[in-house]
Write an enzyme that holds these catalytic residues in place. Structure first.
Site, PDB file in Angstrom:
ATOM      1  N   LYS A 179      16.471   0.715  -2.450  1.00 24.46           N
ATOM      2  CA  LYS A 179      15.987   1.195  -3.540  1.00 24.46           C
ATOM      3  C   LYS A 179      14.986   2.129  -3.328  1.00 24.46           C
ATOM      4  O   LYS A 179      13.970   2.162  -3.018  1.00 24.46           O
ATOM      5  CB  LYS A 179      15.246   0.200  -4.214  1.00 24.46           C
ATOM      6  CG  LYS A 179      15.130   0.359  -5.863  1.00 24.46           C
ATOM      7  CD  LYS A 179      13.951  -0.059  -6.538  1.00 24.46           C
ATOM      8  CE  LYS A 179      12.458   0.620  -6.086  1.00 24.46           C
ATOM      9  NZ  LYS A 179      12.453   1.974  -6.705  1.00 24.46           N
ATOM     10  N   GLU A 253       4.163  -0.984   4.780  1.00 23.81           N
ATOM     11  CA  GLU A 253       3.558   0.268   5.212  1.00 23.81           C
ATOM     12  C   GLU A 253       2.944   0.868   3.767  1.00 23.81           C
ATOM     13  O   GLU A 253       3.550   1.356   2.943  1.00 23.81           O
ATOM     14  CB  GLU A 253       4.476   1.171   5.287  1.00 23.81           C
ATOM     15  CG  GLU A 253       5.424   0.676   6.651  1.00 23.81           C
ATOM     16  CD  GLU A 253       4.536   0.973   8.198  1.00 23.81           C
ATOM     17  OE1 GLU A 253       3.619   1.492   7.977  1.00 23.81           O
ATOM     18  OE2 GLU A 253       4.913   0.120   8.953  1.00 23.81           O
ATOM     19  N   CYS A 288       0.548   9.718   3.760  1.00 24.15           N
ATOM     20  CA  CYS A 288      -0.300   8.423   4.082  1.00 24.15           C
ATOM     21  C   CYS A 288      -0.998   8.426   5.166  1.00 24.15           C
ATOM     22  O   CYS A 288      -2.065   7.963   5.289  1.00 24.15           O
ATOM     23  CB  CYS A 288       0.825   7.104   4.265  1.00 24.15           C
ATOM     24  SG  CYS A 288       2.089   7.426   5.426  1.00 24.15           S
ATOM     25  N   GLU A 387      -7.570   6.679  -2.037  1.00 20.71           N
ATOM     26  CA  GLU A 387      -6.491   7.319  -1.539  1.00 20.71           C
ATOM     27  C   GLU A 387      -6.298   8.671  -2.668  1.00 20.71           C
ATOM     28  O   GLU A 387      -5.806   8.095  -3.935  1.00 20.71           O
ATOM     29  CB  GLU A 387      -5.245   6.752  -1.153  1.00 20.71           C
ATOM     30  CG  GLU A 387      -4.404   7.643  -0.440  1.00 20.71           C
ATOM     31  CD  GLU A 387      -2.846   6.733  -0.253  1.00 20.71           C
ATOM     32  OE1 GLU A 387      -2.597   6.088  -1.002  1.00 20.71           O
ATOM     33  OE2 GLU A 387      -2.339   7.102   1.026  1.00 20.71           O
TER      34      GLU A 387
END
Ligand code: NAD
Length: 486
Positions: A179, A253, A288, A387
């Site tokens: 997906k 992750e 990331c 972040e």
């Protein structure tokens, strides 16, 4: 004007099938703001069909049952086709998410090829079973594929994150439902065609371009044995909670807020290019692993701030399809606004913009943000803790080496990092003290043959190389009868 890349069907169970609903995902270029692609939006009903096909292929089909050599052959063909067509893939990624083309070639397409290659190398060493002497007699320890895998991936490095799941899952003998993120459905469909051409049997792969509703449906589906997820911390937590209902295996992750520690003897001719490469030049900061907190000894703060300011200010920002562009647009208008909001928040918190701080002059089209360096940041500010996901970087002072390590570790995240110092042994000793999944001494690197993943809120589990392959097996113990006495 680019031609629109259009798919009218969904790749489910090995064939292109009619979607259950009529919703369409429109892919909009972050550079031109024009529609560049259209695909059907997969619904929960489509997801049910994909799970049924994947279950059938796993429970009864040849894929998990063939010797691993047979799977290695097919996956090698996929890897070779990806390598041969990597430029086409890179261009498709750039079209959708605005990744600068040079990054798309190296960091997206060729990295995906690299992940396939290291998974194949690990599979070549794989032993399906071994026998050992147990406490009560001989034991056969088997490694069996975990089952039907739902791979849920983000838009920022779509092919790298897909490869980290698809390559080991296929080699292990799993069947996979992918997906992809609704921002990047085109490269996922492209990959489905490539896998079918490479001879992947029917049912082994399905692709469901969709948003989180269809994703959540898959996660909660009792037909799924493992969810392999890359994305935000919030979604990761929701997925883990939902997966708990069926005790579905999960690997996560997630995000990062990684530190680059400059020791007092750091060579700036080494550190500065690595920091630029690990921030603004890494997918325009939408990475990331980005080194978004630069920790600098107070004694060298002014020198480092001046050199980094110059480096950031000199970066070429522009059309991601132009190889001269180092920084491209943010993926969506929302993502651009998120960056601009954090730039405002940082200033309100008392940090000082050393360069950048807004939309590049004259950019009225496209979702661009200037490479932005903040000075006078303290580690308790929101811009140092959350972040941001863009070309926004914080400079933080420290006094002692122990304080630098404490600051690096004072984060909810633990994904990546770097240590720079003239004495590589000392720098490596500092690297040992940082609680993070990956850390590089005197550079910025994501090694595709080594385990990759996060400590703390950066995730659970590891991808890439032998450890990444191991994540797709269950162990089975077969207690054998004791040999007859002579
Ligand atoms: P996101 O979490 O919004 O979405 C990621 C994927 O999950 C998408 O396909 C989305 O549709 C799906 N999703 C979201 N909520 C879901 C739910 N409740 N159930 C099932 N599926 C759901 O993340 P994003 O904005 O696409 O990606 C950016 C994030 O990904 C950043 O936080 C970044 O750090 C992280 N990321 C991590 C790594 C890594 O390897 N650690 C790599 C790349 C990106």
């Amino acid at each position: 004007m680019t031609d629109i890349v259009e798919y009218r069907k969904l790749f489910i169970g090995g064939e292109w099938t009619e979607p259950a609903g009529d919703d369409i995902i429109e892919v909009v270029s972050p550079h031109s703001e024009q529609v560049v692609g259209r695909v059907p939006h997969a619904t929960p009903e489509d997801a049910d069909r994909a799970v049924a096909a994947a279950r059938e292929a796993f429970d009864k089909g040849p894929w998990p049952r063939m010797p691993i050599a047979g799977r290695i052959e097919v996956v090698t063909r996929i890897k070779d086709a990806l390598a041969a067509r990597h430029q086409e893939l890179a261009e498709l990624v750039t079209l959708q998410n605005g990744s600068p083309i040079l990054f798309s070639v190296r960091g997206q397409a060729l990295s995906a090829v690299g992940v396939f290659a290291t998974a194949l190398a690990a599979a070549a060493q794989f032993k399906e079973e071994d026998e050992r002497q147990g406490t009560g007699g001989p034991v056969l320890v088997r490694r069996e594929p975990v089952g039907v895998v739902a791979a849920i991936t983000p838009w920022n490095v779509p092919q790298l994150t897909i490869a980290g799941k698809l390559a080991p899952a296929l080699l292990a003998g799993c069947t996979v439902i992918l997906k992809p993120s609704p921002e990047t459905p085109l490269d996922a469909n492209w990959l489905a065609e490539l896998c079918a051409d490479a001879g992947l049997p029917a049912g082994v792969l399905s692709v469901l371009p969709a948003g989180r509703e269809t994703g959540a449906h898959l996660v909660a589906h009792p037909g799924i044995d493992k969810v392999a997820f890359t994305g935000s911390v919030g979604a990761g937590k929701a997925i883990m909670a939902a997966a708990a209902q069926n005790l579905t295996r999960v690997s996560l992750e997630l995000g990062g807020k990684s530190a680059a520690i400059l020791l007092d003897d750091a060579d700036l001719s080494v550190a500065v290019p690595a920091i630029v490469g690990g921030t603004c030049a890494a997918n325009s900061g939408q990475a990331c692993v980005a080194l978004t907190r630069v920790l600098v000894p107070a004694s060298r703060y002014d020198e480092v701030a001046a050199v980094l300011t110059g480096a950031f200010a000199g970066l070429e920002v522009g059309d991601p399809s132009d190889p001269a562009s180092v920084v491209g647009p943010m993926v969506t208008k929302d993502q651009q606004q998120r960056n601009l909001d954090y730039i405002r928040i940082g200033q309100e918190e008392g940090a000082k913009v050393l360069t950048g701080g807004g939309i590049p002059e004259g950019r009225t089209t496209g979702w661009y943000v200037e490479p932005t360096l903040f000075g006078d940041v303290t580690n308790d500010m929101r811009i140092a803790r959350e972040e941001i996901f863009g070309p926004v970087v914080c400079l933080i002072r420290y006094e002692t080496q122990d304080e630098a390590v404490a600051l690096a570790n004072d984060s909810e995240f633990g994904l990546s990092g770097a240590v720079f110092g003239a004495d590589a042994e000392r720098a490596t000793e500092v690297a040992r003290q940082v609680r993070t999944g990956t850390i590089t001494v005197n550079g910025f690197r994501l090694d595709l043959a080594a385990p990759f993943g996060g400590y703390k809120n950066s995730g659970i589990g590891r991808e890439f190389g032998p450890e990444g392959l191991a994540a797709y097996f269950e162990y089975k113990t077969v207690n054998l009868p004791a040999p007859a006495k002579a």
